[in-house]
Design a protein around this motif. Structure first.
Motif, PDB file in Angstrom:
ATOM      1  N   GLU A  10       4.097  -3.054  33.766  1.00  0.00           N
ATOM      2  CA  GLU A  10       4.908  -1.862  34.032  1.00  0.00           C
ATOM      3  C   GLU A  10       4.411  -0.668  33.227  1.00  0.00           C
ATOM      4  O   GLU A  10       4.386   0.460  33.718  1.00  0.00           O
ATOM      5  CB  GLU A  10       6.377  -2.139  33.730  1.00  0.00           C
ATOM      6  CG  GLU A  10       7.044  -2.970  34.813  1.00  0.00           C
ATOM      7  CD  GLU A  10       8.560  -2.963  34.669  1.00  0.00           C
ATOM      8  OE1 GLU A  10       9.122  -1.877  34.429  1.00  0.00           O
ATOM      9  OE2 GLU A  10       9.158  -4.053  34.771  1.00  0.00           O
ATOM     10  N   LEU A  14       2.239   3.512  34.530  1.00  0.00           N
ATOM     11  CA  LEU A  14       2.473   4.914  34.188  1.00  0.00           C
ATOM     12  C   LEU A  14       1.244   5.756  34.507  1.00  0.00           C
ATOM     13  O   LEU A  14       0.118   5.275  34.411  1.00  0.00           O
ATOM     14  CB  LEU A  14       2.789   5.033  32.682  1.00  0.00           C
ATOM     15  CG  LEU A  14       4.237   4.737  32.298  1.00  0.00           C
ATOM     16  CD1 LEU A  14       4.334   4.379  30.824  1.00  0.00           C
ATOM     17  CD2 LEU A  14       5.114   5.945  32.592  1.00  0.00           C
ATOM     18  N   ARG A 125       9.636   5.748  28.908  1.00  0.00           N
ATOM     19  CA  ARG A 125       9.412   4.496  29.632  1.00  0.00           C
ATOM     20  C   ARG A 125       9.161   3.346  28.635  1.00  0.00           C
ATOM     21  O   ARG A 125       9.670   2.241  28.815  1.00  0.00           O
ATOM     22  CB  ARG A 125       8.204   4.686  30.542  1.00  0.00           C
ATOM     23  CG  ARG A 125       8.042   3.659  31.583  1.00  0.00           C
ATOM     24  CD  ARG A 125       9.028   3.826  32.729  1.00  0.00           C
ATOM     25  NE  ARG A 125       9.088   2.585  33.501  1.00  0.00           N
ATOM     26  CZ  ARG A 125      10.051   1.683  33.371  1.00  0.00           C
ATOM     27  NH1 ARG A 125      11.061   1.885  32.558  1.00  0.00           N
ATOM     28  NH2 ARG A 125      10.023   0.563  34.064  1.00  0.00           N
TER      29      ARG A 125
END
Lengths: 136, 259
Positions: A10, A14, A125
């Motif tokens: 994940e 980005l 994030r």
């Protein structure tokens, strides 16, 4: 309940992400890696970023507890430093500390391209990902 | 790199990894569990186990650990039970389990750990969490040995009681160091402190070396040479003769291969 691999994947999603790792700053061990390392070797990068993270995590000048840190349960374990950001000519490095329910010393390291990366977005994030790792 | 640095930490482990073996590699100072040649678990009497790491400090209640072992131990799914029952986050379990593997492997693969035996097919009741390539564990074990000596090359610190020294005026002692020093009563060794603090044993060895380098812990004097001289040597061996490392290595490999 995401694991280490999902978390790193994940992070790599980005914009501008070039490499990511979960590192133990006490020993310098990479617990998981994804993408590239700036020096072509994740183990070397882990050992180096661990030294930086250890200094930030341990020095007294950064150890002031926040106003919301309530005394009592878990306050003594609360990590005062949230992240460390290093800006280089070609990239950003964000080191985000992970708080676990047991005694540990781990952080997420994300290496971003300077032109494609969005530092503010990456910081937010990474915080969510660090919290997701310990979410029950 | 020298031949010594690249030599396999355990030739038997290298061979088992190559043949994708499943079972338990037993050595004097610890056991490595393999599945298809990858290391899935490790434990050592020299290190606090997963239970100590998770329950010290109150992150996981000891009752929940016992419940998981009681209810899922026979099925060999303790790890999954802990996560599914909400006792522990999946990421936390992986972090702690990896720390425990590399910690136990460091001691299991230490040079003085004696000969190895392999029990084919043996598995551990913790169940599957994450696996690590055997080569990565060997590489990390070697790096850790070098790291300890790079910090402060006094191996006798690893087994001696930790004796704190007063900080110099203005010297910074970090929060983690203070926690360790608070429990160093002059009797506890680094291993004892690892159990008390619920930290991996290697981390405690490293912290003690760092503290000694900073002058916050006494560095024990090297054992007196006279002790060694007192043992009688065979006539053909002189005190200055260094052991033939290559020969010893071949002997060990041959012994391991024959087991």
């Amino acid at each position: 309940m995401p694991g280490i691999d999902e978390c790193l994947l994940e992070a790599m999603a980005l914009p501008g992400a070039r490499g990511a790792a979960l590192v133990d700053w006490s020993s310098g061990l990479a617990l998981g890696t994804a993408g590239d390392s700036p020096v072509g070797d994740h183990e070397t990068t882990a050992a180096e970023t661990a030294e930086l993270a250890r200094a930030a995590a341990e020095y007294e000048s950064f150890a002031q507890a926040g106003p919301e840190a309530a005394p009592g349960a878990g306050a003594d374990r609360a990590q005062p430093v949230e992240d460390v950001i290093v800006t280089t000519r070609s990239g950003y490095h964000v080191l985000r500390f992970v708080e676990t329910s047991f005694d540990s010393s781990v952080f997420l390291h994300l290496w971003l391209d300077r032109t494609e990366g969005n530092l503010a977005l990456a910081r937010l994030r990474l915080r969510a990902l660090a919290e997701g790792l310990v979410l029950r | 790199m020298t031949a010594l640095a690249t030599a396999a930490v355990s030739p038997l482990l290298t061979r088992l990894a190559a043949e994708r073996a499943t079972g338990a590699l037993l050595r004097d100072r610890g056991t490595l569990f393999l599945e298809d040649g990858r290391i899935v678990h490790a434990e050592s009497p020299a290190t606090p186990g997963l239970d100590v790491l998770l329950t010290t400090g109150g992150g996981l209640a000891p009752e929940r650990w016992r419940e998981a072992v009681d209810r899922a131990g026979a099925r060999r799914q303790v790890a999954r039970f802990l996560v599914d029952s909400g006792g522990l986050a999946g990421g936390e379990l992986e972090i702690c389990h990896l720390a425990a593997i590399f910690d136990a492997a460091f001691f299991a693969l230490s040079p003085g750990s004696g000969p190895s035996r392999f029990r084919r097919g043996a598995t551990h009741w913790i169940g599957s969490v994450r696996s690590v390539p055997a080569a990565a564990v060997e590489r990390e074990t070697r790096r850790r040995r070098e790291l300890l000596d790079a910090v402060w090359p006094y191996p006798q610190l690893d087994t001696s009681p930790v004796v704190p020294r007063a900080a110099a005026p203005g010297q910074t002692v970090t929060a983690r160091q203070r926690a360790l020093l608070a429990h160093a009563d002059g009797l506890r060794t680094p291993a004892d402190l690892a159990w008390v603090l619920g930290r991996p044993a290697f981390h405690t060895l490293l912290d003690v070396r760092r503290l000694a380098a900073a002058g916050l812990v006494e560095t024990p004097l090297a054992p007196v040479r006279a002790v060694r001289a007192a043992t009688t040597l065979p006539d053909w061996m002189t005190d200055t003769q260094s052991p033939d490392v290559a020969l010893l290595r071949r002997l060990r490999d041959a012994l391991e291969a024959s087991l």
